[in-house]
Design a protein around this motif. Structure first.
Motif, PDB file in Angstrom:
ATOM      1  N   MET A 177       0.843  -1.200   0.000  1.00 29.45           N
ATOM      2  CA  MET A 177       0.000   0.000   0.000  1.00 29.45           C
ATOM      3  C   MET A 177       0.883   1.257   0.000  1.00 29.45           C
ATOM      4  SD  MET A 177      -3.018   1.030   2.683  1.00 29.45           S
ATOM      5  CE  MET A 177      -1.919   0.815   4.059  1.00 29.45           C
ATOM      6  N   ALA A 178       0.492   2.206  -0.821  1.00 29.45           N
ATOM      7  CA  ALA A 178       1.234   3.456  -0.861  1.00 29.45           C
ATOM      8  C   ALA A 178       1.028   4.208   0.446  1.00 29.45           C
ATOM      9  CB  ALA A 178       0.750   4.304  -2.029  1.00 29.45           C
ATOM     10  N   LEU A 179       2.021   4.994   0.848  1.00 32.31           N
ATOM     11  CA  LEU A 179       1.862   5.789   2.063  1.00 32.31           C
ATOM     12  C   LEU A 179       0.808   6.874   1.836  1.00 32.31           C
ATOM     13  CD1 LEU A 179       3.025   6.442   4.946  1.00 32.31           C
ATOM     14  CD2 LEU A 179       4.367   8.205   3.785  1.00 32.31           C
ATOM     15  N   LEU A 180       0.906   7.513   0.681  1.00 32.31           N
ATOM     16  CA  LEU A 180      -0.053   8.573   0.351  1.00 32.31           C
ATOM     17  C   LEU A 180      -0.613   8.310  -1.031  1.00 32.31           C
ATOM     18  CD1 LEU A 180      -1.090  11.551   1.186  1.00 32.31           C
ATOM     19  CD2 LEU A 180       0.565  12.286  -0.533  1.00 32.31           C
ATOM     20  N   GLU A 181      -1.926   8.357  -1.123  1.00 33.63           N
ATOM     21  CA  GLU A 181      -2.514   8.232  -2.440  1.00 33.63           C
ATOM     22  C   GLU A 181      -3.519   9.352  -2.653  1.00 33.63           C
ATOM     23  OE1 GLU A 181      -4.148   4.383  -3.417  1.00 33.63           O
ATOM     24  OE2 GLU A 181      -4.698   5.086  -5.418  1.00 33.63           O
ATOM     25  N   VAL A 182      -3.323  10.106  -3.706  1.00 29.49           N
ATOM     26  CA  VAL A 182      -4.220  11.212  -4.041  1.00 29.49           C
ATOM     27  C   VAL A 182      -5.074  10.745  -5.206  1.00 29.49           C
ATOM     28  CG1 VAL A 182      -4.300  13.582  -4.921  1.00 29.49           C
ATOM     29  CG2 VAL A 182      -2.550  12.935  -3.263  1.00 29.49           C
ATOM     30  N   ARG A 183      -6.412  10.816  -5.034  1.00 31.88           N
ATOM     31  CA  ARG A 183      -7.307  10.314  -6.083  1.00 31.88           C
ATOM     32  C   ARG A 183      -8.269  11.391  -6.534  1.00 31.88           C
ATOM     33  NH1 ARG A 183      -9.517   4.648  -3.587  1.00 31.88           N
ATOM     34  NH2 ARG A 183      -7.569   3.442  -3.703  1.00 31.88           N
ATOM     35  N   HIS A 184      -8.195  11.714  -7.793  1.00 29.75           N
ATOM     36  CA  HIS A 184      -9.144  12.650  -8.423  1.00 29.75           C
ATOM     37  C   HIS A 184      -9.309  13.928  -7.609  1.00 29.75           C
ATOM     38  CE1 HIS A 184      -9.993   9.434 -11.151  1.00 29.75           C
ATOM     39  NE2 HIS A 184     -10.322   8.635 -10.153  1.00 29.75           N
ATOM     40  N   LEU A 185      -8.206  14.465  -7.139  1.00 30.70           N
ATOM     41  CA  LEU A 185      -8.261  15.685  -6.327  1.00 30.70           C
ATOM     42  C   LEU A 185      -8.657  16.879  -7.199  1.00 30.70           C
ATOM     43  CD1 LEU A 185      -7.573  16.584  -3.338  1.00 30.70           C
ATOM     44  CD2 LEU A 185      -5.420  17.421  -4.276  1.00 30.70           C
ATOM     45  N   VAL A 186      -9.613  17.660  -6.681  1.00 30.48           N
ATOM     46  CA  VAL A 186     -10.097  18.833  -7.409  1.00 30.48           C
ATOM     47  C   VAL A 186     -10.144  20.003  -6.448  1.00 30.48           C
ATOM     48  CG1 VAL A 186     -12.102  19.860  -8.590  1.00 30.48           C
ATOM     49  CG2 VAL A 186     -11.494  17.453  -9.008  1.00 30.48           C
ATOM     50  N   LYS A 187      -9.621  21.147  -6.859  1.00 32.40           N
ATOM     51  CA  LYS A 187      -9.838  22.374  -6.101  1.00 32.40           C
ATOM     52  C   LYS A 187     -10.207  23.484  -7.076  1.00 32.40           C
ATOM     53  CE  LYS A 187     -10.194  25.403  -3.026  1.00 32.40           C
ATOM     54  NZ  LYS A 187     -11.206  25.341  -1.939  1.00 32.40           N
ATOM     55  N   HIS A 188     -11.410  23.962  -6.932  1.00 33.08           N
ATOM     56  CA  HIS A 188     -11.845  25.099  -7.749  1.00 33.08           C
ATOM     57  C   HIS A 188     -11.929  26.331  -6.863  1.00 33.08           C
ATOM     58  CE1 HIS A 188     -13.994  22.375 -10.917  1.00 33.08           C
ATOM     59  NE2 HIS A 188     -12.681  22.256 -10.923  1.00 33.08           N
ATOM     60  N   PHE A 189     -11.383  27.422  -7.346  1.00 38.66           N
ATOM     61  CA  PHE A 189     -11.572  28.693  -6.653  1.00 38.66           C
ATOM     62  C   PHE A 189     -12.622  29.471  -7.422  1.00 38.66           C
ATOM     63  CE2 PHE A 189      -7.209  27.603  -5.420  1.00 38.66           C
ATOM     64  CZ  PHE A 189      -7.295  27.778  -4.041  1.00 38.66           C
ATOM     65  N   PHE A 211      -2.130  10.658  -7.886  1.00 37.40           N
ATOM     66  CA  PHE A 211      -0.802  10.037  -7.851  1.00 37.40           C
ATOM     67  C   PHE A 211      -0.638   9.320  -6.523  1.00 37.40           C
ATOM     68  CE2 PHE A 211      -0.222  14.463  -6.447  1.00 37.40           C
ATOM     69  CZ  PHE A 211       0.417  14.304  -5.229  1.00 37.40           C
ATOM     70  N   ALA A 212       0.348   8.447  -6.439  1.00 39.83           N
ATOM     71  CA  ALA A 212       0.587   7.713  -5.201  1.00 39.83           C
ATOM     72  C   ALA A 212       2.065   7.795  -4.861  1.00 39.83           C
ATOM     73  CB  ALA A 212       0.156   6.258  -5.358  1.00 39.83           C
ATOM     74  N   ILE A 213       2.360   7.891  -3.573  1.00 38.98           N
ATOM     75  CA  ILE A 213       3.758   7.965  -3.129  1.00 38.98           C
ATOM     76  C   ILE A 213       4.039   6.787  -2.206  1.00 38.98           C
ATOM     77  CG2 ILE A 213       5.520   9.388  -2.038  1.00 38.98           C
ATOM     78  CD1 ILE A 213       3.858  11.818  -2.591  1.00 38.98           C
ATOM     79  N   GLU A 214       5.068   6.032  -2.524  1.00 42.23           N
ATOM     80  CA  GLU A 214       5.434   4.871  -1.717  1.00 42.23           C
ATOM     81  C   GLU A 214       6.253   5.314  -0.509  1.00 42.23           C
ATOM     82  OE1 GLU A 214       4.287   1.847  -2.374  1.00 42.23           O
ATOM     83  OE2 GLU A 214       3.322   2.642  -4.188  1.00 42.23           O
ATOM     84  N   GLU A 215       6.207   4.509   0.535  1.00 42.14           N
ATOM     85  CA  GLU A 215       6.972   4.778   1.752  1.00 42.14           C
ATOM     86  C   GLU A 215       8.460   4.943   1.416  1.00 42.14           C
ATOM     87  OE1 GLU A 215       5.309   2.878   4.957  1.00 42.14           O
ATOM     88  OE2 GLU A 215       6.323   4.396   6.164  1.00 42.14           O
ATOM     89  N   GLY A 216       9.086   5.973   1.944  1.00 44.24           N
ATOM     90  CA  GLY A 216      10.520   6.175   1.765  1.00 44.24           C
ATOM     91  C   GLY A 216      10.891   6.855   0.459  1.00 44.24           C
ATOM     92  N   GLU A 217       9.895   7.200  -0.337  1.00 39.33           N
ATOM     93  CA  GLU A 217      10.167   7.771  -1.654  1.00 39.33           C
ATOM     94  C   GLU A 217      10.352   9.288  -1.553  1.00 39.33           C
ATOM     95  OE1 GLU A 217       8.305   7.164  -6.126  1.00 39.33           O
ATOM     96  OE2 GLU A 217       6.968   7.047  -4.435  1.00 39.33           O
ATOM     97  N   MET A 218      11.113   9.849  -2.489  1.00 40.43           N
ATOM     98  CA  MET A 218      11.147  11.294  -2.657  1.00 40.43           C
ATOM     99  C   MET A 218      10.465  11.536  -3.990  1.00 40.43           C
ATOM    100  SD  MET A 218      14.208  13.691  -1.655  1.00 40.43           S
ATOM    101  CE  MET A 218      14.029  15.370  -1.151  1.00 40.43           C
TER     102      MET A 218
END
Lengths: 294, 271
Positions: free
Chosen positions: A1-13, A34-41
């Motif tokens: 499992m990825a440490l952080l996973e961002v799915r379909h993030l939307v920000k409208h101003f 996008f997804a970031i694995e543990e220990g990744e930069m």
């Protein structure tokens, strides 16, 4: 499992334009995943207005996203209650760009680093003092300077204070938002070395938001390129820098000055009409996706 | 070098009074020939901008030139009466700043700001100057020049504002332009366009350029020669290829090695 996973993030101003005109909507972040694995930069690059910083802030809910999911260790951060979010922030910290404006000028450096511990009610005052000294040493600051004010430090030292503060709560993820962009190149190298060293020692994961492609190529294992609110290309650093597939990535890479005066200069000027900005990402190579038509 | 355009000799600039003076620029000497680009590189606080301001005598107190000469057009600028110096600034030597938003007048049309550069030196009547301003807006590749000249700075993007700054600097056809970090505040794609533009205009008008930057990448793209400054002193100067490939001074090596991705002569990259 990825440490952080961002799915379909939307920000409208939404910007109101007066009484009679309909408000305009700025799609600052437009369906980003996008997804970031543990220990990744993990590098997130783009130019001003691409939405990279807004993405970073939405992950921490410093800005509330319009929709989407941010999964941290599998849990959706965006569904957290205020109290739960506060606890979650211990694990997710941010280092800001400007070491001159992000530190309170009226607080002593030691107090700045200690503040997160007080906010989260961690340790006795003696334990906190010990922890602050430990953090100072960890980021290479002189513990004799704990009582100094931010203006008494250089830019690079101030950014070390910012890093020490971010690390006070022992986070798993650090979002570095243009953390070294304002520093001189030699100081930049020192701070980046420190960040890499801390990653190994503390098992940190970084979301490294930057506009300097040379730096990102150098320190990140994977990179996502943002353009006008969308990720247009994502992949391993090697793949992306050697065989960029999206016209924007190519234009961006061709604009980076090279250290060799005799290097052939082939500037690719971006023609925004030449590609479909709504095209979905598709696999263009091993671990490499781009928003280009087949 | 036969008869340089600009000859800075042992320039020393101090800040503060006679008792507690800090030397910001310490016996700096360099020359620039007509049409040549000299890159002046160094980190924040190295004295590179102070050097530029001293050449144009724009230094604010408590800063002052303690000694040295700045010979341009065969005259020492440092000993010119202020009235004659004003005829040099903008007309013979002009300056491009880093931050176009703060350097431009926010309540004046950009065309008027370009035209003013000409009228202030009595080089054109007002209608002539406006016509020339529109030509310059076009020369710096801002599309729809006649309309854009009527815009105010806030209506332009950062890259376009920097183009307007360049147009102002070139209005009087000065033989020497000093560019102080002209692309530092810009995105990399816009930086590339502005550097291309400077290169094109340099060739067209045979400009000499004193290019101040902290970015060795920009130096490699633009400069003929490089002078490396550290703590007020020039530690090294020479042709760009020589400095980049075989830097003689330890500090230059350190600076080059710090450029991300540089496989500098002094060894391994980061990580």
């Amino acid at each position: 499992m990825a440490l952080l996973e961002v799915r379909h993030l939307v920000k409208h101003f939404v910007r109101r334009q007066g009484l009679w005109r309909p408000p305009s909507v700025i799609r600052a972040v437009d369906d980003v995943s996008f997804a970031i694995e543990e220990g990744e930069m993990f590098g997130l690059v783009g130019e001003s207005g691409s939405g990279k910083s807004t993405t970073g802030r939405c992950i921490l809910r410093l800005i509330e996203p319009t929709s989407g999911e941010v999964l941290f260790r599998g849990e959706n951060v965006l569904a957290f209650s205020r109290a739960r979010m506060r606890r979650a922030r211990r694990d997710m910290q941010i280092v800001f760009q400007d070491p001159y404006s992000s530190l309170n000028p009226r607080m002593r450096a030691g107090a700045i680093v200690e503040e997160p511990l007080i906010i989260h009610r961690l340790g006795s005052s003696a334990e906190r003092r010990e922890r602050v000294a430990e953090l100072f040493a960890l980021v290479g600051l002189d513990t004799g300077h704990l009582a100094r004010y931010p203006h008494e430090f250089s830019g690079g030292q101030r950014q070390r204070i910012g890093i020490a503060r971010a690390l006070a709560l022992n986070p798993a993820l650090v979002i570095a938002d243009e953390a070294v962009s304002a520093l001189d190149v030699s100081i930049q190298a020192q701070v980046v070395r420190l960040m890499l060293d801390l990653r190994a020692r503390l098992k940190l994961t970084y979301l490294f938001i930057a506009h300097d492609l040379r730096l990102v190529e150098h320190v990140c294992s994977r990179v996502a390129v943002m353009y006008l609110g969308k990720v247009v290309e994502i992949g391993t650093t090697g793949a992306l820098f050697t065989s960029a597939a999206h016209p924007y990535t190519r234009a961006l890479l061709s604009a980076v000055p090279v250290l060799d005066p005799d290097a052939p200069r082939r500037r690719i000027v971006l023609d925004a009409g030449s590609f479909d900005h709504a095209a979905p990402l598709r696999e263009v190579g091993p671990s490499h996706w781009a928003a280009v038509p087949v | 070098m036969p008869d340089p355009l600009l000859d800075v000799q042992e320039l020393t600039v101090v800040f503060g009074g006679p008792h507690e003076a800090v030397t910001a620029v310490d016996r700096v000497s360099f020359q620039i020939a007509a049409g040549e680009t000299l890159g002046l590189v160094g980190e924040s606080g190295s004295g590179k901008s102070v050097t530029a301001f001293s050449i144009l005598r724009l230094l604010q107190p408590p800063g002052r030139v303690a000694s040295g000469r700045v010979v341009f057009d065969g005259r020492d600028l440092l000993s010119l009466p202020e009235r004659e110096m004003r005829a040099v600034r903008g007309a013979r030597i002009s300056l491009i700043f880093q931050e176009p938003m703060t350097a431009l007048n926010p309540v004046m049309r950009v065309g008027d700001q370009i035209a003013e550069a000409l009228t202030v030196h009595n080089l054109a009547s007002r209608p002539q100057a406006w016509k020339r301003a529109v030509e310059l807006v076009d020369a710096v590749h801002i599309p729809d020049a006649a309309r854009r000249a009527r815009d105010y700075p806030h209506q332009l993007s950062g890259g376009m504002r920097q183009r307007v700054m360049i147009a102002i600097a070139l209005a009087c056809h000065p033989p020497l332009v000093i560019a102080d970090e002209p692309t530092t505040a810009l995105d990399v794609t816009i930086q590339a366009q502005v550097l291309d533009l400077l290169r094109e205009l340099r060739a067209r008008y045979n400009l000499a350029l004193l290019l101040i930057t902290h970015d060795f990448g920009v130096i490699a793209e633009m400069a003929d020669r490089v002078a490396v400054m550290r703590q007020g002193r020039l530690v090294e100067q020479g042709p760009v290829r020589q400095i980049l490939r075989a830097p003689g001074h330890e500090y230059t090596r350190t600076l080059l090695a710090a450029v991300p991705g540089a496989r500098g002569p002094s060894g391994p990259p980061l990580d």
